[in-house]
Design an enzyme around this catalytic site. Structure first.
Site, PDB file in Angstrom:
ATOM      1  N   LYS A  71       0.868  -1.177   0.000  1.00 57.01           N
ATOM      2  CA  LYS A  71       0.000   0.000   0.000  1.00 57.01           C
ATOM      3  C   LYS A  71       0.901   1.222   0.000  1.00 57.01           C
ATOM      4  O   LYS A  71       1.718   1.400   0.904  1.00 57.01           O
ATOM      5  CB  LYS A  71      -0.921  -0.007   1.222  1.00 57.01           C
ATOM      6  CG  LYS A  71      -2.074  -1.003   1.094  1.00 57.01           C
ATOM      7  CD  LYS A  71      -3.039  -0.884   2.249  1.00 57.01           C
ATOM      8  CE  LYS A  71      -4.274  -1.724   2.039  1.00 57.01           C
ATOM      9  NZ  LYS A  71      -5.153  -1.213   0.969  1.00 57.01           N
TER      10      LYS A  71
ATOM     11  N   LYS B 257     -14.088  -6.840  -3.728  1.00 53.13           N
ATOM     12  CA  LYS B 257     -14.322  -6.950  -2.293  1.00 53.13           C
ATOM     13  C   LYS B 257     -15.820  -7.153  -2.091  1.00 53.13           C
ATOM     14  O   LYS B 257     -16.596  -6.190  -2.140  1.00 53.13           O
ATOM     15  CB  LYS B 257     -13.851  -5.688  -1.575  1.00 53.13           C
ATOM     16  CG  LYS B 257     -12.350  -5.454  -1.687  1.00 53.13           C
ATOM     17  CD  LYS B 257     -11.947  -4.118  -1.091  1.00 53.13           C
ATOM     18  CE  LYS B 257     -10.437  -3.928  -1.202  1.00 53.13           C
ATOM     19  NZ  LYS B 257     -10.032  -2.568  -0.797  1.00 53.13           N
TER      20      LYS B 257
END
Length: 352
Positions: A149, A257
């Site tokens: 990230k 997701k």
């Protein structure tokens, strides 16, 4: 039938950096479905709402939850189209109840210990030294796909971290994915994408903020690095909206997701549309407890996955639930001898 819910606050072992700031805890909502004549037998699910990211993360969530509870009593359907976390949790509760309340959401070789799921090693946002430590840990644990990230610290330091991996492992040995969480701008996106491509990075998720389809389309056309859509998929409720998003932007990949895009049914529709267009995909968890992660992993095990998936391991929280999931290197496995403690679940603050 009856449906109850129990709010539950997951507490992080250490502060975790996300695109929505540094988190020390995260609220989730557990659902249980049962026949009032046999309340001890219940299906369990998790509506893993994510404040700041889930489209229903406001007072509408509880109004819709009350509507769902009333309709379950009456045997009526509830339109959960715009409430993806509730859709996902309710699907889980139904599946668990229908299969005998044993925590088996999807039957497959995985739940019999005969198959595992390869996953990526996620490096959470943090300061430079802490992220380097996490990279070293994941490499030592045997992960062949590392996901970073980025966007939380200085760009130069983020490049240094990727160079650190590349000085030791070539692209055919260690795959590197990065997730910018919309942190690039149109002024710096193209040179940064080129730099990442030069370092042999596999792909980048969401380089610019969602909601700019024309700019994202342009980037996908000119980028030397494959681009994956993530947050861009949120809020696309109809098949037509989903197809239009893929047709306009034409990404190389999409990252799914389920708790943010309509549960397993919503994610399955995205997969179907992506495969029709030769767009790659993988599944990612979104800070669920072991309840939701167990169901998510079982669903992923039924899919024809070809690349490492972005599933969590349940190890982030101090107060997680016991889980049959366990890691062996970079593979997620299922232990048939371990079951989620139904007595512990029964003791939660269930509400109607």
């Amino acid at each position: 039938m009856r449906l109850q819910f129990a709010p539950y606050v997951l507490k992080f072992k250490e502060p975790s950096g996300t695109s929505r700031g540094v988190l020390t805890e995260k609220i989730t909502c557990l659902l249980r479905l049962f026949d009032e004549n046999e309340p001890g037998q219940f299906g369990i699910g998790e509506a893993a709402i994510f404040p700041g990211l889930s489209p229903e993360a406001d007072e509408r969530f509880f109004y819709k939850l009350m509507e769902l509870q009333a309709n379950v009593r009456l045997g009526l359907r509830t339109d959960l189209t715009k409430f993806p976390s509730l859709q996902c949790g309710f699907e889980q509760a139904i599946r668990d109840y229908s299969s005998g309340c044993q925590g088996i959401y999807f039957e497959s070789p995985f739940v019999h210990g005969e198959r595992s799921i390869e996953i990526n090693g996620l490096i959470w946002m943090g300061d430079y030294e802490r992220m380097l430590e996490r990279i070293e840990t994941k490499l030592n644990e045997g992960y062949k796909c590392i996901k970073l990230k980025i966007g939380a610290i200085d760009w130069r330091q983020e490049v240094d971290m990727i160079e650190y991996i590349r000085t030791r492992y070539s692209a055919d040995k260690i795959e590197i994915r990065v997730d910018a969480n919309g942190g690039f701008t149109m002024d710096n996106a193209i040179p940064r994408l080129q730099r990442l491509a030069d370092l042999g990075v596999h792909s980048i998720e969401q380089p610019i903020k969602q909601g700019n389809p024309a700019l994202m389309q342009f980037l996908c056309q000119v980028s030397p690095l494959p681009i994956a859509l993530d947050e861009e998929l949120i809020g696309k409720y109809t098949r037509e909206d989903k197809a239009s998003t893929l047709d306009i932007i034409k990404p190389a990949y999409i990252v799914l997701k389920p708790s943010l895009i309509g549960g397993f049914s919503g994610a399955s529709e995205w997969i179907e549309l992506a495969e029709e267009r030769n767009i790659g995909w993988w599944i990612t968890s979104s800070l669920e407890s072991n309840i939701g992660l167990n169901a998510l992993s079982q669903w992923v095990a039924t899919l024809k996955t070809k690349i490492p998936q972005g599933l969590g391991t349940g190890g982030l929280f101090t107060n997680n639930f016991e889980s049959p999931l366990y890691l062996s290197g970079d593979h997620l496995n299922y232990n048939q001898d371990i079951h989620i403690d139904r007595k512990a679940l029964d003791a939660l603050d269930w509400r109607e």
